[in-house]
Design a protein around this motif. Sequence first.
Motif, PDB file in Angstrom:
ATOM      1  N   ALA A  89      -4.269   4.138  -2.774  1.00  0.00           N
ATOM      2  CA  ALA A  89      -3.985   4.904  -3.997  1.00  0.00           C
ATOM      3  C   ALA A  89      -4.988   6.039  -4.166  1.00  0.00           C
ATOM      4  CB  ALA A  89      -4.015   3.976  -5.208  1.00  0.00           C
ATOM      5  N   ALA A 138       0.857   6.755  -6.722  1.00  0.00           N
ATOM      6  CA  ALA A 138      -0.379   7.452  -7.113  1.00  0.00           C
ATOM      7  C   ALA A 138      -0.221   8.957  -6.917  1.00  0.00           C
ATOM      8  CB  ALA A 138      -1.554   6.923  -6.297  1.00  0.00           C
ATOM      9  N   VAL A 173      -8.935   6.451 -10.386  1.00  0.00           N
ATOM     10  CA  VAL A 173      -8.114   5.240 -10.258  1.00  0.00           C
ATOM     11  C   VAL A 173      -8.863   4.035 -10.842  1.00  0.00           C
ATOM     12  CG1 VAL A 173      -7.128   3.610  -8.585  1.00  0.00           C
ATOM     13  CG2 VAL A 173      -6.860   6.089  -8.239  1.00  0.00           C
ATOM     14  N   ARG A 208       0.824  -1.225   0.000  1.00  0.00           N
ATOM     15  CA  ARG A 208       0.000   0.000   0.000  1.00  0.00           C
ATOM     16  C   ARG A 208       0.850   1.264   0.000  1.00  0.00           C
ATOM     17  NH1 ARG A 208      -5.448   1.383   3.215  1.00  0.00           N
ATOM     18  NH2 ARG A 208      -5.267   3.642   3.291  1.00  0.00           N
ATOM     19  N   LEU A 218      -3.976   0.695 -11.562  1.00  0.00           N
ATOM     20  CA  LEU A 218      -3.160  -0.079 -10.621  1.00  0.00           C
ATOM     21  C   LEU A 218      -3.048  -1.498 -11.139  1.00  0.00           C
ATOM     22  CD1 LEU A 218      -4.807   1.003  -7.233  1.00  0.00           C
ATOM     23  CD2 LEU A 218      -3.011   2.188  -8.540  1.00  0.00           C
ATOM     24  N   PHE A 222       2.096   2.007  -3.441  1.00  0.00           N
ATOM     25  CA  PHE A 222       1.007   2.444  -4.329  1.00  0.00           C
ATOM     26  C   PHE A 222       0.601   3.881  -3.993  1.00  0.00           C
ATOM     27  CE2 PHE A 222      -0.303  -1.945  -5.843  1.00  0.00           C
ATOM     28  CZ  PHE A 222      -0.203  -1.639  -7.194  1.00  0.00           C
ATOM     29  N   GLU A 223       0.602   4.215  -2.715  1.00  0.00           N
ATOM     30  CA  GLU A 223       0.233   5.586  -2.311  1.00  0.00           C
ATOM     31  C   GLU A 223       1.228   6.581  -2.902  1.00  0.00           C
ATOM     32  OE1 GLU A 223      -1.909   4.600   1.979  1.00  0.00           O
ATOM     33  OE2 GLU A 223       0.150   5.357   1.971  1.00  0.00           O
ATOM     34  N   TYR A 257      -4.333   9.205  -2.196  1.00  0.00           N
ATOM     35  CA  TYR A 257      -3.233  10.062  -2.644  1.00  0.00           C
ATOM     36  C   TYR A 257      -3.372  10.522  -4.094  1.00  0.00           C
ATOM     37  CZ  TYR A 257      -0.771   9.281   1.688  1.00  0.00           C
ATOM     38  OH  TYR A 257      -0.423   9.287   3.008  1.00  0.00           O
ATOM     39  N   ALA A 258      -4.350   9.959  -4.802  1.00  0.00           N
ATOM     40  CA  ALA A 258      -4.485  10.267  -6.237  1.00  0.00           C
ATOM     41  C   ALA A 258      -5.384  11.472  -6.454  1.00  0.00           C
ATOM     42  CB  ALA A 258      -5.068   9.063  -6.971  1.00  0.00           C
TER      43      ALA A 258
END
Length: 308
Positions: free
Chosen positions: A155, A113, A163, A106, A126, A109-110, A158-159
């Motif tokens: 994600a 993103a 997504v 995670r 993703l 991915f954070e 932070y995106a």
Amino acid sequence: MAVSLCTRFLGREFSSPLVLPAGILGMSYGSLQFAHDAGFGLVTSKSLSLEPRKGHEGPVVARFGGGILNSLGLCNPGIDAGLKEIEEFSCMVKAPVMVSLFATNRHDFEELAGRASDSAAVFIELNLSCPNVMDEFGIPLASSKELVADMVEGAVKYAKLPVVAKLSPNALDLPVIALAAQEAGAAAVSMINTLGPGLLIDTAVRKPVLAPRYGGISGPAVLPLALKLVHECVGRIKIPIIGMGGVSSADEAVQMLMAGASMVGVGSAVWLEGAQVLTRMNAGIRDYLERENFVSPDFIPKLERKNV
Ligand SMILES: Cc1cc2nc3c(=O)[nH]c(=O)nc-3n(C[C@H](O)[C@H](O)[C@H](O)COP(=O)(O)O)c2cc1C
């Protein structure tokens, strides 16, 4: 009647419903431009990780009667270099690109993103489902609804872009996984990543054809499975689906739209037949729309949904 290939997806308009899936033509600005010029409405980058990855030693791609076996091993230049190529593509070509991200936890991915959100990409995908790096990372995240929910949730937090969660045909109950992605905040799902892994054997030398032995299966052999999984998921989730897996003709693209997809990925067909397949497919979809009196792909009726 004037028909158009223009397709609406996640609030945007695309010149064609056809999507270049992640990893098919690599990552360079030139290859993304090549894909755009060939007739894709949306192009996806190679999956990018935080650090560059060399990938596996070759041979890593082989053809067979049903399509392609690959084990590239997620070779990519890393997020910084990858985003530069996307920047250049968007600046020169001014066409939409989806950035594909690969991580195994995670936190990564954070971070990916967050960084990808400041790029020129319009969506983030993703990659939760690559079967070619199991030796290194174990079973792909997309096999577990809890892990999918955790990665997507991280994600999305932070995106700043929608997504898309890319799912695996290997999951035991794919609709449950798709639902978990939706509930965690995914704007859409894409399916299917490669199936397997599988094995091809060189009988002359009595060894696996691919150096890493096993690889993900794509191309015509997976089409009926991809259609069935899209159809199965569309009855269970409200978010749209990018459907892919074995599509190599206009009729198969229309089948994917009828199964319930909003856009259609065409990957292995480009490897197997060259980019001219896109010209043929876009023309064939246009002919179908004219013949059936649908103004655009968005109006192609969906197959009856399976409500379970
Ligand atoms: C050579 C090759 C490389 C791929 N690389 C990626 C990748 O980096 N990330 C990803 O999410 N999927 C990757 N895929 C999977 C494709 O994006 C797609 O999901 C799959 O091939 C099914 O579509 P197709 O049958 O039209 O090829 C790759 C597939 C192939 C054949």
